[in-house]
Design a protein around this motif. Sequence first.
Motif, PDB file in Angstrom:
ATOM      1  N   ASP A 165      16.206   8.818   6.190  1.00 31.82           N
ATOM      2  CA  ASP A 165      16.449   9.265   7.562  1.00 31.82           C
ATOM      3  C   ASP A 165      16.175   8.168   8.597  1.00 31.82           C
ATOM      4  O   ASP A 165      16.919   8.025   9.572  1.00 31.82           O
ATOM      5  N   SER A 166      15.146   7.399   8.379  1.00 35.92           N
ATOM      6  CA  SER A 166      14.748   6.408   9.391  1.00 35.92           C
ATOM      7  C   SER A 166      15.707   5.232   9.495  1.00 35.92           C
ATOM      8  O   SER A 166      15.603   4.447  10.443  1.00 35.92           O
ATOM      9  N   VAL A 167      16.640   5.090   8.557  1.00 35.58           N
ATOM     10  CA  VAL A 167      17.579   3.966   8.621  1.00 35.58           C
ATOM     11  C   VAL A 167      18.993   4.416   8.949  1.00 35.58           C
ATOM     12  O   VAL A 167      19.885   3.581   9.127  1.00 35.58           O
ATOM     13  N   LYS A 168      19.210   5.713   9.025  1.00 33.40           N
ATOM     14  CA  LYS A 168      20.552   6.219   9.333  1.00 33.40           C
ATOM     15  C   LYS A 168      21.025   5.682  10.676  1.00 33.40           C
ATOM     16  O   LYS A 168      20.286   5.682  11.663  1.00 33.40           O
ATOM     17  N   GLY A 169      22.257   5.222  10.705  1.00 32.84           N
ATOM     18  CA  GLY A 169      22.820   4.665  11.923  1.00 32.84           C
ATOM     19  C   GLY A 169      22.505   3.198  12.132  1.00 32.84           C
ATOM     20  O   GLY A 169      23.091   2.559  13.016  1.00 32.84           O
ATOM     21  N   ARG A 170      21.582   2.652  11.338  1.00 31.80           N
ATOM     22  CA  ARG A 170      21.216   1.237  11.466  1.00 31.80           C
ATOM     23  C   ARG A 170      21.597   0.432  10.228  1.00 31.80           C
ATOM     24  O   ARG A 170      21.956  -0.742  10.340  1.00 31.80           O
ATOM     25  N   PHE A 171      21.479   1.047   9.062  1.00 29.42           N
ATOM     26  CA  PHE A 171      21.763   0.356   7.807  1.00 29.42           C
ATOM     27  C   PHE A 171      23.070   0.887   7.220  1.00 29.42           C
ATOM     28  O   PHE A 171      23.385   2.081   7.349  1.00 29.42           O
ATOM     29  N   THR A 172      23.795   0.003   6.530  1.00 30.05           N
ATOM     30  CA  THR A 172      25.038   0.397   5.859  1.00 30.05           C
ATOM     31  C   THR A 172      25.087  -0.237   4.485  1.00 30.05           C
ATOM     32  O   THR A 172      24.875  -1.444   4.344  1.00 30.05           O
ATOM     33  N   ILE A 173      25.366   0.579   3.483  1.00 34.52           N
ATOM     34  CA  ILE A 173      25.508   0.065   2.124  1.00 34.52           C
ATOM     35  C   ILE A 173      26.986  -0.146   1.837  1.00 34.52           C
ATOM     36  O   ILE A 173      27.840   0.644   2.231  1.00 34.52           O
ATOM     37  N   GLY A 188       0.781  -1.229   0.000  1.00 34.43           N
ATOM     38  CA  GLY A 188       0.000   0.000   0.000  1.00 34.43           C
ATOM     39  C   GLY A 188       0.810   1.275   0.000  1.00 34.43           C
ATOM     40  O   GLY A 188       0.241   2.370   0.075  1.00 34.43           O
ATOM     41  N   LYS A 189       2.107   1.135  -0.086  1.00 37.46           N
ATOM     42  CA  LYS A 189       2.968   2.322  -0.058  1.00 37.46           C
ATOM     43  C   LYS A 189       3.791   2.414  -1.330  1.00 37.46           C
ATOM     44  O   LYS A 189       3.974   1.430  -2.042  1.00 37.46           O
ATOM     45  N   GLU A 190       4.294   3.604  -1.596  1.00 35.96           N
ATOM     46  CA  GLU A 190       5.145   3.789  -2.755  1.00 35.96           C
ATOM     47  C   GLU A 190       6.551   3.246  -2.487  1.00 35.96           C
ATOM     48  O   GLU A 190       6.981   3.145  -1.348  1.00 35.96           O
ATOM     49  N   ARG A 191       7.229   2.942  -3.568  1.00 35.46           N
ATOM     50  CA  ARG A 191       8.605   2.497  -3.452  1.00 35.46           C
ATOM     51  C   ARG A 191       9.467   3.690  -3.008  1.00 35.46           C
ATOM     52  O   ARG A 191       9.350   4.789  -3.553  1.00 35.46           O
ATOM     53  N   GLU A 192      10.314   3.436  -2.010  1.00 35.12           N
ATOM     54  CA  GLU A 192      11.135   4.520  -1.492  1.00 35.12           C
ATOM     55  C   GLU A 192      12.604   4.124  -1.455  1.00 35.12           C
ATOM     56  O   GLU A 192      12.942   2.948  -1.283  1.00 35.12           O
ATOM     57  N   LEU A 193      13.440   5.136  -1.604  1.00 34.54           N
ATOM     58  CA  LEU A 193      14.875   4.900  -1.539  1.00 34.54           C
ATOM     59  C   LEU A 193      15.284   4.600  -0.103  1.00 34.54           C
ATOM     60  O   LEU A 193      14.950   5.351   0.816  1.00 34.54           O
ATOM     61  N   VAL A 194      16.018   3.538   0.081  1.00 38.49           N
ATOM     62  CA  VAL A 194      16.615   3.237   1.382  1.00 38.49           C
ATOM     63  C   VAL A 194      18.004   3.865   1.444  1.00 38.49           C
ATOM     64  O   VAL A 194      18.340   4.568   2.389  1.00 38.49           O
ATOM     65  N   VAL A 195      18.791   3.590   0.421  1.00 35.94           N
ATOM     66  CA  VAL A 195      20.127   4.162   0.352  1.00 35.94           C
ATOM     67  C   VAL A 195      20.654   4.038  -1.072  1.00 35.94           C
ATOM     68  O   VAL A 195      20.361   3.063  -1.757  1.00 35.94           O
ATOM     69  N   ALA A 196      21.402   5.041  -1.492  1.00 36.45           N
ATOM     70  CA  ALA A 196      22.075   5.008  -2.781  1.00 36.45           C
ATOM     71  C   ALA A 196      23.557   5.303  -2.567  1.00 36.45           C
ATOM     72  O   ALA A 196      23.933   5.971  -1.598  1.00 36.45           O
ATOM     73  N   VAL A 197      24.380   4.809  -3.482  1.00 33.88           N
ATOM     74  CA  VAL A 197      25.819   5.006  -3.363  1.00 33.88           C
ATOM     75  C   VAL A 197      26.409   5.223  -4.743  1.00 33.88           C
ATOM     76  O   VAL A 197      26.028   4.575  -5.708  1.00 33.88           O
ATOM     77  N   THR A 198      27.318   6.175  -4.837  1.00 32.27           N
ATOM     78  CA  THR A 198      28.015   6.403  -6.097  1.00 32.27           C
ATOM     79  C   THR A 198      29.039   5.291  -6.335  1.00 32.27           C
ATOM     80  O   THR A 198      29.323   4.487  -5.452  1.00 32.27           O
ATOM     81  N   TRP A 199      29.593   5.282  -7.539  1.00 31.82           N
ATOM     82  CA  TRP A 199      30.453   4.178  -7.917  1.00 31.82           C
ATOM     83  C   TRP A 199      31.657   4.042  -7.007  1.00 31.82           C
ATOM     84  O   TRP A 199      32.118   2.932  -6.723  1.00 31.82           O
ATOM     85  N   SER A 200      32.179   5.169  -6.516  1.00 29.05           N
ATOM     86  CA  SER A 200      33.380   5.119  -5.681  1.00 29.05           C
ATOM     87  C   SER A 200      33.058   4.786  -4.232  1.00 29.05           C
ATOM     88  O   SER A 200      33.955   4.470  -3.456  1.00 29.05           O
ATOM     89  N   GLY A 201      31.797   4.901  -3.879  1.00 30.88           N
ATOM     90  CA  GLY A 201      31.415   4.686  -2.488  1.00 30.88           C
ATOM     91  C   GLY A 201      31.561   5.923  -1.624  1.00 30.88           C
ATOM     92  O   GLY A 201      31.213   5.900  -0.442  1.00 30.88           O
ATOM     93  N   ARG A 202      32.047   7.010  -2.213  1.00 31.58           N
ATOM     94  CA  ARG A 202      32.333   8.207  -1.407  1.00 31.58           C
ATOM     95  C   ARG A 202      31.072   8.987  -1.065  1.00 31.58           C
ATOM     96  O   ARG A 202      31.030   9.691  -0.059  1.00 31.58           O
ATOM     97  N   ARG A 203      30.060   8.899  -1.907  1.00 29.06           N
ATOM     98  CA  ARG A 203      28.829   9.637  -1.640  1.00 29.06           C
ATOM     99  C   ARG A 203      27.682   8.661  -1.451  1.00 29.06           C
ATOM    100  O   ARG A 203      27.510   7.728  -2.228  1.00 29.06           O
TER     101      ARG A 203
END
Length: 124
Positions: free
Chosen positions: A62-70, A42-57
């Motif tokens: 917000d709700s996963v910061k500090g808990r999830f790591t890409i 029932g909800k829209e697809r949302e970004l959890v986390v994105a990462v650039t090719w180098s991993g630097r960005r």
Amino acid sequence: QVQLVESGGGLVQAGGSLRLSCAASGRTFSRNTMGWFRQAPGKERELVVAVTWSGRRTSYLDSVKGRFTILRDNAKNTLYLQMNTLKPEDTAVYYCAASTGTGLSETPSGYDYWGQGTQVTVSS
């Protein structure tokens, strides 16, 4: 044929951890942005986390910061999502996504390839 194959989903109790993997084949994404999205019923697809090719960005929901790591291993053409301290509200189908670009897109339209999704269910 380009394929993104996720694995690692499952059922876990609140406070637990899971590690999702996304193996890409058919082309390399070592110079492209990749990300994890999720969609709950029932909800829209949302970004959890994105990462650039180098991993630097990175860009985290917000709700996963500090808990999830890409993490990404460009040599293996594989993307990971380490999820700790899971909460029932994290329950969703999680999708791996890959862009043919290099910008840090936060919307589904910025991605060209998608995995089939893996279910993550967090019980209370």
